[in-house]
Design an enzyme around this catalytic site. Structure first.
Site, short mmCIF file in Angstrom:
data_model
loop_
_atom_site.label_atom_id
_atom_site.label_comp_id
_atom_site.label_asym_id
_atom_site.label_seq_id
_atom_site.Cartn_x
_atom_site.Cartn_y
_atom_site.Cartn_z
N CYS A 1 -6.00 -9.96 -9.03
CA CYS A 1 -6.74 -10.92 -7.92
C CYS A 1 -8.04 -11.65 -8.77
CB CYS A 1 -7.35 -10.04 -6.90
SG CYS A 1 -6.32 -9.46 -5.63
N ARG B 1 -5.87 -2.52 -0.35
CA ARG B 1 -5.01 -2.21 -1.30
C ARG B 1 -5.56 -1.74 -2.64
NH1 ARG B 1 -1.14 -6.52 0.52
NH2 ARG B 1 -0.59 -5.58 2.22
N CYS C 1 -11.15 -4.17 -0.07
CA CYS C 1 -9.74 -4.34 -0.14
C CYS C 1 -9.16 -3.15 0.44
CB CYS C 1 -9.55 -4.65 -1.54
SG CYS C 1 -7.57 -4.80 -1.70
N CYS D 1 -12.24 -7.97 -3.85
CA CYS D 1 -12.97 -7.79 -2.56
C CYS D 1 -13.15 -6.32 -2.68
CB CYS D 1 -12.09 -8.16 -1.20
SG CYS D 1 -11.57 -9.79 -1.51
N LYS E 1 0.03 -3.21 13.53
CA LYS E 1 -1.35 -3.76 14.14
C LYS E 1 -1.15 -3.69 15.64
CE LYS E 1 -1.03 -7.19 10.58
NZ LYS E 1 0.11 -6.71 9.66
N ARG F 1 8.23 -2.49 7.74
CA ARG F 1 7.46 -1.92 9.07
C ARG F 1 7.92 -2.49 10.21
NH1 ARG F 1 2.28 -0.51 7.99
NH2 ARG F 1 3.38 1.65 7.50
N TYR F 2 7.89 -3.91 10.16
CA TYR F 2 8.62 -4.40 11.67
C TYR F 2 9.88 -4.69 11.55
CZ TYR F 2 3.49 -4.28 12.23
OH TYR F 2 2.04 -4.00 12.37
N ASP G 1 -5.24 -2.45 12.36
CA ASP G 1 -4.01 -1.79 11.89
C ASP G 1 -3.89 -0.38 11.91
OD1 ASP G 1 -1.48 -2.14 10.60
OD2 ASP G 1 -2.08 -3.68 9.30
N ASP H 1 -10.12 -1.22 7.55
CA ASP H 1 -9.13 -0.26 7.62
C ASP H 1 -10.07 0.92 7.13
OD1 ASP H 1 -7.02 -1.54 8.29
OD2 ASP H 1 -6.41 -2.35 6.47
N ARG I 1 10.46 -8.60 9.66
CA ARG I 1 9.45 -9.26 8.62
C ARG I 1 9.14 -8.06 7.47
NH1 ARG I 1 7.53 -8.69 13.19
NH2 ARG I 1 5.06 -8.29 13.56
#
Ligand SMILES: *Cc1c(COP(=O)(O)O)cnc(C)c1O
Ligand code: SF4
Length: 399
Positions: free
Chosen positions: A137, A146, A144, A141, A349, A124-125, A342, A305, A128
């Site tokens: 995981c 994702r 989450c 969470c 972000k 995206r950037y 984000d 999000d 990076r």
């Protein structure tokens, strides 16, 4: 003599207040493989940690059949079972609201898959990239971002898929920072993780590797000396984790972080702002101060999000701004993360900050401080104005 008392041990260990773990020895408890083997993955298995009635379990069945649960005993032992609103419980055990849908939530709120030139990699950037290396995981969470990859089951990315991601990084000389994420990459078998890191490190233009992992929070015993030594072979490696509540910053978690730091791996924290968990400014001040005591740098405070199944966690932006106001000036600047949204749809972000500029006066800017007092910061002299002045020595010393 009570059976739970061991020689040389006057008071029970913190986890022994739960009858089911009363007879677990410290060496078992502190063995991450024991933690992994004994991870709670069903609602029935939660008995003795929190009380869920038969009715409540039934109401949660549709949710857990869509989005699985996992609580390592260590993380479960941080829950206060008497408190239905316990902040640890809220992160790990679903509410019926997780099945609600309001129409605007998304499976992929950050459009990571659209900005994905090869599967699993988001670019995206400019300099990076983000690599999703596993869908596994140790603790899932509830908030989450994702959650969409949970549908893939619990599996590491294949060797071929890792190869494709690494090749992409190798072919793009502008990439100097790779975020190894997931899922939780520190749950990968050590040889698989080492394969990823060694392949990345072999890329000449790649400067730093970042690892995103919640293991310091949910299973700190996994952070062994062997693991951190392996990671540092491929340094500079940075570790980003996610503490969301001060009660997560335990002596065990702090010790795990200390092992990273002693191996030369800096630890930064990315908190998610969560309604009912850490929305109060006092909670967030306590969290960030606890992080500094554990030598962790607060890096980001994320607005939650717009992901499907997490809408009940989302706060207003005003709540986030109130937290930032509560931090600045009131506590160490080191304890203040950047508050970011984000942007939904892949905008990336964006920082949001309280406005300390109140307005403008004749010769300067009017600012307020953290106490609400206002001050004027004078403008520098304009260029034309400066040229017209006499040199200072003539002004101060008349001939
Ligand atoms: C967050 C993120 C990064 C890293 O952003 P930083 O601001 O450098 O921490 C990189 N790529 C993607 C896709 C991200 O979401
Ligand atoms: S550790 Fe990260 S990837 Fe795993 S469930 Fe939590 S937020 Fe999602």
């Amino acid at each position: 003599m009570s059976t739970s008392t061991r020689p040389g041990q006057s008071s029970p260990l913190y986890y022994q207040r739960f009858p089911r773990w009363r007879d677990v020895s410290p060496s078992q408890w502190n063995d991450w493989q024991w933690q992994a083997r004994n991870t709670i993955t069903t609602l029935d298995d939660l008995d003795g940690v929190v009380h869920l009635s038969g009715e409540e379990k039934k109401a949660l069945l549709p949710t857990v059949s869509k989005y699985h649960i996992a609580l390592p005993p260590y993380y479960a032992s941080l829950i206060d079972g008497e408190d239905r609103d316990d902040p640890i419980r809220r992160q790990a055990i679903p509410l019926p609201e997780e099945s609600f849908f309001h129409g605007h939530e998304m499976d992929d709120p950050l459009a990571e898959d659209e900005a994905s030139p090869v599967p699993g990699l988001t670019h995206r950037y400019p300099d990076r990239v983000l690599l999703v290396t596993t869908s596994y995981c140790s603790m899932y969470c509830r908030h989450c971002t994702r959650k969409r990859i949970w549908k893939q089951g619990e599996a590491p990315a294949s060797r071929e898929s890792i190869e494709r991601m690494v090749d992409y990084v190798g072919r793009h000389e502008g990439i100097r920072d790779a975020l190894v994420s997931g899922g939780d990459p520190l749950t990968l078998p050590l040889d698989r993780l080492e394969f990823i890191l060694s392949r990345l490190r072999a890329i000449r233009h790649l400067e730093i590797i970042r690892i995103g992992s919640r293991l310091p929070v949910v299973m700190p015993m996994r952070i062994t000396d062997e693991l951190v030594r392996m990671l540092d072979k491929y340094g500079p490696v940075w570790l980003n984790t996610q503490f969301n509540h001060p009660r997560e910053v335990t002596p065990q978690a702090a010790a795990a972080v200390d092992r990273f730091l002693r191996a030369g791996i800096p630890v930064n924290n990315q908190t998610v702002l969560l309604k009912g968990i850490n929305e109060q400014p006092a909670t967030m001040i306590a969290l960030n101060q606890a992080l500094l005591r554990a030598k962790i740098r607060p890096y980001y405070l994320f607005q939650c999000d717009l992901v499907v199944g997490a809408e009940h966690f989302r706060t207003s932006i005003e709540s986030g701004l109130a937290i930032m106001e509560g931090l600045r000036g009131h506590t160490s600047g080191l304890a203040i993360p950047s508050y970011v949204i984000d942007l939904p749809g892949g905008g990336g972000k964006v920082p949001i900050s309280p406005n300390y500029i109140v307005g403008r006066s004749e010769g300067g800017l009017i600012l307020r401080n953290y106490e609400g007092r206002t001050f004027t910061y004078p403008d520098p002299p304009a260029a034309a104005d400066q040229a017209a002045r006499e040199p200072a020595e003539f002004v101060s010393s008349p001939a």
